[in-house]
Structures are given as C-alpha cells and as structure tokens.
Scaffold this active site. Structure first.
Site, PDB file in Angstrom:
ATOM      1  N   SER A 103       0.798  -1.144   0.028  1.00 49.41           N
ATOM      2  CA  SER A 103       0.036   0.024  -0.058  1.00 49.41           C
ATOM      3  C   SER A 103       0.799   1.212  -0.002  1.00 49.41           C
ATOM      4  O   SER A 103       1.494   1.515  -0.949  1.00 49.41           O
ATOM      5  CB  SER A 103      -1.199  -0.107   1.267  1.00 49.41           C
ATOM      6  OG  SER A 103      -1.917   1.094   0.968  1.00 49.41           O
ATOM      7  N   HIS A 145      -3.810  -1.086  -4.662  1.00 45.89           N
ATOM      8  CA  HIS A 145      -4.946  -1.407  -4.260  1.00 45.89           C
ATOM      9  C   HIS A 145      -5.633  -1.195  -5.747  1.00 45.89           C
ATOM     10  O   HIS A 145      -7.058  -0.580  -6.185  1.00 45.89           O
ATOM     11  CB  HIS A 145      -5.942  -0.437  -3.476  1.00 45.89           C
ATOM     12  CG  HIS A 145      -5.453  -0.803  -2.148  1.00 45.89           C
ATOM     13  ND1 HIS A 145      -5.254  -1.867  -1.259  1.00 45.89           N
ATOM     14  CD2 HIS A 145      -4.472   0.448  -1.403  1.00 45.89           C
ATOM     15  CE1 HIS A 145      -4.623  -1.532  -0.225  1.00 45.89           C
ATOM     16  NE2 HIS A 145      -4.050  -0.304  -0.261  1.00 45.89           N
ATOM     17  N   GLU A 172      -4.319  -5.733  -5.374  1.00 47.53           N
ATOM     18  CA  GLU A 172      -4.118  -6.441  -3.820  1.00 47.53           C
ATOM     19  C   GLU A 172      -3.972  -7.990  -4.327  1.00 47.53           C
ATOM     20  O   GLU A 172      -3.989  -8.358  -5.212  1.00 47.53           O
ATOM     21  CB  GLU A 172      -5.482  -6.460  -3.227  1.00 47.53           C
ATOM     22  CG  GLU A 172      -5.886  -5.048  -2.965  1.00 47.53           C
ATOM     23  CD  GLU A 172      -7.113  -4.784  -2.220  1.00 47.53           C
ATOM     24  OE1 GLU A 172      -7.685  -5.941  -1.900  1.00 47.53           O
ATOM     25  OE2 GLU A 172      -7.550  -3.664  -1.877  1.00 47.53           O
TER      26      GLU A 172
END
Length: 326
Positions: A103, A145, A172
């Site tokens: 992330s 993401h 992801e």
C-alpha cells in the site's frame, strides 16, 4: 524473508504510515518470524526530528530487508523523504538489501508518488496530486489497490501530465518484484519487473502519447491517446529499462518431455532403417505403434486387485467428512 537471507535475515519494519504503528508492528513481527526470520525490529519515527535519530539509522544500515507498511502515504513521505532515516533506506536499496512495502509502503518506492485522490476509470484534470517518493524506481509512479479501488483514471492522469513517467498499478494480493540484472549479450544493466500473486500489475507507458493535459480546465476529462498499456498477470516479466514485455519461458511437462524424447528416438531409428533398406515405412510404422503400446503398458502402475473394493470409513483420512480432498 527468503531474499533477505532466510534465518540470517535482519528485517526492519517501518510502520510510520499507519496510525496504529505499535499494533501493526506486532502483527508483522509475528508474521516474519513465522516465515523464518529470527531478527525483526521496528523503526517508527513519528516526526522529521525523530527521523534524524542515529540509532534508527544504524538499524537500517545493518538490515538485510526493509518492509514499509500501509497507511497514509503522504505522512510516510513527509516524515522520511530528505531525512537520515529516508537516506538510510535508499542506501540499503543500493547495497542490495531487499526493500519492500505494501500500500503506502509500495507507493513511496517510486520517484513520484500519488499523494491522494479519487478513483474512477476516466482520467480527469485535478483528479489527484503527486508528491515525491524515495526514488528506488526512477521515472515512475506506483499506485496500489489498483483494480479493487478503480484507480485507472488517476494513474493515467499523472502519466498524461508527466508522460516521461511510467505508471505502475499493483492489484491487491499481487507483487511486483524488481531486480537489477546484467544483459548477457550487451553487458548493460537493466531493471526487470516480475509479477506474482492472484491479480495483475498494470503498466502505462506514455512515452509517445498525445494529451491535452496542459490546457484542460478544472475537472475536465483528459485526452490520452497512444498510451501503451500492459496488463501483466503472474509469471509475466517486463523490462523497465527498455519499456518492453519480455517473452515468457515455456514450461514443458516432464511426462510430455519423456514422450517427445521417446518419439524422437523412434523417428531416428526409422530413418536409419529406411536408409539401410531394412524395411518399408509401412512396416516400420506398425513396429513403432507396437513399441509405443508396449512402453505405455510398462509405465502404467498395476492395481492390487485385492484392495479394489476397499472403502474408507466416514471421517477418515481417505474421505474427509467435509468433502475436501487431502
């Protein structure tokens, strides 16, 4: 863990992006130790002043692996970039230590970083803003993401405004692993990106794109033509230096390889026999067919007829009660 040295790995976790750094640190400590690492520590400066702490810098200078967690990527870059701790991460990368992140910890590794912004498939002016990254990957911007939060539009907006940047979107449960390798033919060093995991890595190359980003007003949709798009699933390899997809390696099933080798031997034998006028091609074909049938029979395992009607009781190892195969 494996790339950092297995049980000899010295892994430093940086949870600075997270608002619950202590809890996140405990989770990753347990995770990396379960995977085999015995030396796991945390570096969590809460401010730029703390990022000048020589003790934290020393930990990073001795690390063989660095992992940055998710959270607020603008907070992460605001605390690390241009500080001794941030410089130590860059040094670790240059001396060959593994630098990884998820992330926010993935986004900060590129030269430019998505600061924040909305999702959506259509690139629009002012859709997102960009901040500086650590620059472990040059001339690039990483978003994460990617498929799950529909971030195509904002990554394409950045590429439209800065066509020299390579846009990299990571789904992801997916990893983009970048290694520095030397080309055996040219001797030149290049960066190769390999994909693993359940999703894909999307690469946007705007080197020769046409765009109106320099004149679009407010939140108007952007013209983006001529962008080279690569959607790379697990197993794909992309040359970041040359900006091109590399051909995949063909894997041959061992049984298929053995069969091909046997057929090749038969063909060579037939060629020798024909050359020696030993037999006609028709006779040799029948002979080859018999050989294949015999070879197939020899390779098939014989079943024990005495156990052919045996059954496993319910709930035993032979047939689990839940129907799952073991």
């Amino acid at each position: 863990v494996t790339a950092s040295g297995d049980r000899e790995a010295r892994i430093v976790v940086i949870p600075t992006a997270s608002s619950i750094g202590e809890e996140i640190m405990a989770v990753y400590d347990a995770l990396f130790r379960r995977l085999g690492a015995t030396d796991v520590s945390g570096v969590d400066p809460a401010s730029r002043d703390e990022a000048h702490d020589e003790t934290l810098v020393k930990q990073l200078d001795e690390a063989t692996g660095v992992f940055m967690t998710g959270g607020n990527q603008l907070k992460l870059s605001g605390i690390l970039n241009g500080t001794p701790v941030g410089d130590a991460i860059v040094r670790a990368h240059h001396r060959g230590a593994v630098v990884a992140g998820t992330s926010a910890g993935a986004s900060i590794q590129s030269s430019h970083m998505v600061a924040f912004g909305s999702g959506g498939a259509t690139p629009k002016q002012r859709m997102t803003q960009v901040a500086g990254g650590l620059g472990l990957l040059g001339s690039s911007v990483i978003d994460q993401h990617f498929e799950q939060r529909n971030r195509y539009g904002r990554l394409l907006m950045i590429v439209a405004q800065s066509p020299q940047l390579l846009g990299i979107g990571v789904d992801e449960d997916t990893a983009a692993t970048v290694t520095h390798e030397v080309d055996e033919e040219t001797g030149e060093e290049r960066e190769l990106l390999r994909v693993s995991g359940r999703g894909a890595v999307t690469v946007m190359d705007g080197s020769r794109m046409i765009t109106n980003a320099y004149e679009a007003k407010r939140s108007a949709p952007l013209l983006a033509s001529g962008v080279v798009l690569h959607v790379l699933p697990a197993g794909a390899t992309y040359d970041l230096t040359a900006r091109e997809l590399l051909p995949g390696e063909t894997e041959v099933d061992p049984e298929d390889a053995a069969e091909l080798e046997a057929v090749g031997k038969d063909l060579r034998r037939m060629a020798r026999d024909i050359a020696a006028s030993d037999a006609s091609p028709t006779v040799l074909k029948r002979r080859m067919a018999r050989l294949r049938k015999l070879r197939s029979a020899e390779q098939s395992p014989l079943e024990d007829q005495s156990d052919s009607h045996a059954t496993a009781p319910s709930g035993s190892a032979g047939t689990p009660e839940n129907g799952a195969m073991r």
